[in-house]
Scaffold this active site. Structure first.
Site, PDB file in Angstrom:
ATOM      1  N   LYS A 147       0.844  -1.207   0.000  1.00  0.00           N
ATOM      2  CA  LYS A 147       0.000   0.000   0.000  1.00  0.00           C
ATOM      3  C   LYS A 147       0.869   1.243   0.000  1.00  0.00           C
ATOM      4  CE  LYS A 147      -1.844   2.965   2.617  1.00  0.00           C
ATOM      5  NZ  LYS A 147      -1.852   4.305   1.997  1.00  0.00           N
ATOM      6  N   GLU A 183       9.956  15.296  15.498  1.00  0.00           N
ATOM      7  CA  GLU A 183      10.341  15.156  14.091  1.00  0.00           C
ATOM      8  C   GLU A 183       9.555  16.179  13.274  1.00  0.00           C
ATOM      9  OE1 GLU A 183       9.044  11.543  11.968  1.00  0.00           O
ATOM     10  OE2 GLU A 183      11.069  11.402  11.167  1.00  0.00           O
ATOM     11  N   GLU A 208       9.757   0.677  10.624  1.00  0.00           N
ATOM     12  CA  GLU A 208      10.813   1.674  10.383  1.00  0.00           C
ATOM     13  C   GLU A 208      10.135   3.033  10.545  1.00  0.00           C
ATOM     14  OE1 GLU A 208      12.777   4.332   9.345  1.00  0.00           O
ATOM     15  OE2 GLU A 208      12.722   3.754   7.230  1.00  0.00           O
TER      16      GLU A 208
HETATM   17  P1  NDP Z   1       1.809   7.964   8.247  1.00  0.00           P
HETATM   18  O1  NDP Z   1       2.586   7.164   9.205  1.00  0.00           O
HETATM   19  O2  NDP Z   1       0.415   8.305   8.560  1.00  0.00           O
HETATM   20  O3  NDP Z   1       1.792   7.257   6.818  1.00  0.00           O
HETATM   21  C1  NDP Z   1       2.603   6.194   6.398  1.00  0.00           C
HETATM   22  C2  NDP Z   1       1.767   5.170   5.647  1.00  0.00           C
HETATM   23  O4  NDP Z   1       0.830   4.543   6.534  1.00  0.00           O
HETATM   24  C3  NDP Z   1       0.901   5.756   4.543  1.00  0.00           C
HETATM   25  O5  NDP Z   1       0.795   4.832   3.496  1.00  0.00           O
HETATM   26  C4  NDP Z   1      -0.418   5.950   5.256  1.00  0.00           C
HETATM   27  O6  NDP Z   1      -1.499   6.109   4.390  1.00  0.00           O
HETATM   28  C5  NDP Z   1      -0.496   4.697   6.067  1.00  0.00           C
HETATM   29  N1  NDP Z   1      -1.380   4.747   7.220  1.00  0.00           N
HETATM   30  C6  NDP Z   1      -1.949   5.829   7.817  1.00  0.00           C
HETATM   31  N2  NDP Z   1      -2.684   5.454   8.882  1.00  0.00           N
HETATM   32  C7  NDP Z   1      -2.573   4.108   8.963  1.00  0.00           C
HETATM   33  C8  NDP Z   1      -3.097   3.127   9.857  1.00  0.00           C
HETATM   34  N3  NDP Z   1      -3.845   3.466  10.900  1.00  0.00           N
HETATM   35  N4  NDP Z   1      -2.760   1.830   9.664  1.00  0.00           N
HETATM   36  C9  NDP Z   1      -1.975   1.472   8.636  1.00  0.00           C
HETATM   37  N5  NDP Z   1      -1.475   2.351   7.756  1.00  0.00           N
HETATM   38  C10 NDP Z   1      -1.756   3.655   7.908  1.00  0.00           C
HETATM   39  O7  NDP Z   1       2.590   9.279   7.936  1.00  0.00           O
HETATM   40  P2  NDP Z   1       1.972  10.638   7.348  1.00  0.00           P
HETATM   41  O8  NDP Z   1       2.083  10.551   5.907  1.00  0.00           O
HETATM   42  O9  NDP Z   1       0.623  10.934   7.884  1.00  0.00           O
HETATM   43  O10 NDP Z   1       2.969  11.690   7.948  1.00  0.00           O
HETATM   44  C11 NDP Z   1       2.809  12.154   9.286  1.00  0.00           C
HETATM   45  C12 NDP Z   1       4.144  12.374   9.926  1.00  0.00           C
HETATM   46  O11 NDP Z   1       4.820  11.146  10.040  1.00  0.00           O
HETATM   47  C13 NDP Z   1       5.096  13.241   9.124  1.00  0.00           C
HETATM   48  O12 NDP Z   1       4.907  14.569   9.397  1.00  0.00           O
HETATM   49  C14 NDP Z   1       6.438  12.738   9.576  1.00  0.00           C
HETATM   50  O13 NDP Z   1       6.827  13.412  10.736  1.00  0.00           O
HETATM   51  C15 NDP Z   1       6.199  11.304   9.883  1.00  0.00           C
HETATM   52  N6  NDP Z   1       6.641  10.417   8.809  1.00  0.00           N
HETATM   53  C16 NDP Z   1       7.771   9.705   9.010  1.00  0.00           C
HETATM   54  C17 NDP Z   1       8.232   8.874   8.020  1.00  0.00           C
HETATM   55  C18 NDP Z   1       9.451   8.094   8.201  1.00  0.00           C
HETATM   56  O14 NDP Z   1       9.944   7.492   7.261  1.00  0.00           O
HETATM   57  N7  NDP Z   1       9.987   8.056   9.387  1.00  0.00           N
HETATM   58  C19 NDP Z   1       7.565   8.747   6.724  1.00  0.00           C
HETATM   59  C20 NDP Z   1       6.344   9.510   6.639  1.00  0.00           C
HETATM   60  C21 NDP Z   1       5.930  10.309   7.651  1.00  0.00           C
HETATM   61  P3  NDP Z   1      -1.853   7.602   3.897  1.00  0.00           P
HETATM   62  O15 NDP Z   1      -0.759   8.039   3.021  1.00  0.00           O
HETATM   63  O16 NDP Z   1      -3.107   7.499   3.176  1.00  0.00           O
HETATM   64  O17 NDP Z   1      -1.977   8.430   5.151  1.00  0.00           O
END
Ligand code: NDP
Length: 487
Positions: free
Chosen positions: A193, A398, A267
């Site tokens: 996904k 972060e 991760e």
């Molecule tokens: P998320 O953790 O929400 O998103 C990562 C993935 O998980 C996306 O594919 C998301 O879908 C999906 N997801 C969201 N909610 C759920 C759930 N309950 N169960 C399973 N999968 C889910 O990150 P965000 O994109 O919302 O970003 C928010 C914050 O997270 C950022 O501001 C940043 O600080 C941090 N972040 C950190 C990352 C890293 O690599 N360490 C990467 C991305 C974000 P969808 O895209 O539709 O929300």
């Protein structure tokens, strides 16, 4: 749209525009889900729009996978595991992985342009980092597929089964490769996904995978928002969950998976310290700082977002850093001279703006080079906060944006204590000319990856992962195979 230098407008030595053509990419008006080796309409009937964050222009309408779609994808992966992919010998799996790797290389420009359009990252990064590294992950894991019996997991390690993989928007293609390549090399089948705001390169990769002739159902790509991700990780038909994203969602997933017997790797986020000692080569270190926090607009889990400067060189480093930042070019992600692209979404921009406001309110000094932001799209200038203390929100949370928090230290012991003063533990950087000090520090830093006199270097052979709230499990290298093997 053209790139603008962050130096005073009209100054000498302006670059001419050098736009990469987007003609190489054909974006469909509407995308279905990739299930059972073909594109299928979502049973949910729902679609959402993915935007170009640099212009807010809609790029495509993408399927929102609902509960029935998740079930279909998992069933298709199960069937492929039981009847085709899961039964192939390693040397056969390797051929398919090599084929995918070569196809990614052949279509590299197409992938790079599409990634920059959907994500907002500069073309020079998608072209020189994301796409080549994605191909390298498939090549590397192709090499492992027929050698698993010699990898230290026993003579005949077995695949786990069906992997449910959820990835974020910061490195959409590269994270897909990090997830799919080890899973496939070890004989698992996958349901992936991608993030809601960046689904297009995963869908192009699905096309490549179909053309490479993998048995239908070996890889399924289901687009959608967080509900789709939650549906996938909670589905009883999967054996293993691999997640990259925020710590908050990672914790929810851990709760969902607890007690189900599913394997899990997480991760998650980071708040890495990049530590510069007074004997470091300063110009080189400044380049490392820029690469550490301004690469990919700071949307990097291992970004060097806390700069720790030894007090005796703090002013000199800060001075040179500011001069260097004034030469960065922010603007059109498709311009080959652009250093800083767009922020991936309105939501992420709001988050960055909120944390930066908190930094100012708490008394840190905010600085950005003179910088004209494009009128449309989501943009944030490279920003440095000095006078930051450890209790400040911008030193603890972060930000996931082009924002650097600068702290100082006097002794190596103080540097270690400050670097480790975080609930995260993903990465760190050390800048010093003394090898003994590098080893001394590296042994004391609680971080999964420690770079010395460099930053943000990645290699498929090198395991990547964190401690504490940065998650657990490793991706890449021999260690990364373990997550996908029942050894
Ligand atoms: P998320 O953790 O929400 O998103 C990562 C993935 O998980 C996306 O594919 C998301 O879908 C999906 N997801 C969201 N909610 C759920 C759930 N309950 N169960 C399973 N999968 C889910 O990150 P965000 O994109 O919302 O970003 C928010 C914050 O997270 C950022 O501001 C940043 O600080 C941090 N972040 C950190 C990352 C890293 O690599 N360490 C990467 C991305 C974000 P969808 O895209 O539709 O929300």
């Amino acid at each position: 749209m053209t790139s603008v230098s962050t130096t005073t407008p009209g100054a000498d030595w302006e670059y001419a525009p050098a736009p990469e053509s987007r003609q190489i990419v054909t974006i469909q008006r509407e995308y279905g889900l990739f299930i059972g080796g073909e594109s299928v309409p979502p049973a949910s009937g729902e679609h959402f729009t993915t935007l170009n964050p640099a212009s807010e222009e809609p790029l495509a309408s993408v399927a929102q996978a609902g509960e029935a779609d998740v079930g279909r994808a998992v069933a298709s992966a199960r069937e492929a595991f039981e009847t085709s992919w899961g039964r192939l010998p390693g040397r056969e799996r390797a051929k398919y992985l090599y084929r995918i790797a070569r196809a990614v290389q052949e279509r590299a420009r197409e992938f790079a342009v599409l990634e920059s359009l959907d994500n907002g990252k500069p073309i020079k990064e998608s072209r020189d980092v994301d796409v080549p590294l994605a191909a390298a992950h498939f090549f590397y894991h192709a090499g492992w597929a027929d050698k698993l019996g010699y990898a230290g997991f026993g003579p005949d390690p077995r695949p786990v089964g069906v992997a449910g993989q959820v990835i974020p928007w910061n490195f959409p293609l590269l994270m897909a490769a990090w997830k799919l390549a080890p899973a496939l090399a070890t004989g698992n089948t996958c349901v992936l996904k991608p993030a809601e705001t960046t689904p297009l390169t995963a869908l192009l990769l699905a096309e490549v995978i179909a053309e490479a002739g993998l048995p239908p159902g070996t890889v399924n790509v289901i687009t959608g928002d967080g509900r789709t991700g939650a549906g996938l990780v909670g589905h009883p038909g999967i054996d293993k969950v691999a997640f990259t994203g925020s710590t908050e969602v990672g914790k929810q997933i851990q709760q969902t998976v607890a007690g189900t017997g599913k394997r899990l790797t997480l991760e998650l986020g980071g708040k890495a310290a990049n530590v510069i000692f007074d004997d470091a080569p300063i110009d080189q270190a400044v380049e490392g700082v820029v690469n550490g926090i301004f690469f990919n607009q700071g949307h990097v889990c291992c970004a060097g977002s806390r700069l720790l400067l030894q007090e005796s060189v703090a002013d000199a480093v800060l001075d040179r850093l500011k001069r260097r930042l004034a030469t960065l070019r922010l603007g059109d992600p498709l311009d080959k001279n652009t250093d800083i692209g767009a922020i991936n979404s309105r939501q992420q921009l709001d988050k960055i703006e909120g944390l930066v406001a908190a930094g100012e309110a708490e008394g840190a000094q905010r600085w950005s080079p003179p910088c004209q932001l494009p009128a449309r799209g989501y943009w944030f200038p490279p920003t440095v906060f000095s006078g930051v203390s450890q209790s400040h929100k911008i030193a603890r949370e972060e930000i996931f944006g082009p924002v650097l928090s600068v702290l100082t230290f006097r002794t190596p012991e103080e540097a270690v204590a400050k670097a480790n003063n975080t609930p995260y533990g993903l990465s760190a950087g050390i800048w010093t000319e003394k090898g003994s000090r590098i080893l001394w520090m590296a042994g004391r830093l609680r971080a999964g990856v420690v770079w010395a006199n460099t930053y943000n270097r990645f290699d498929p052979a090198s395991p990547f992962g964190g401690y504490q709230e940065s998650g657990f499990g490793r991706e890449g290298g021999r260690a990364g195979l373990a997550a996908y093997l029942d050894a």
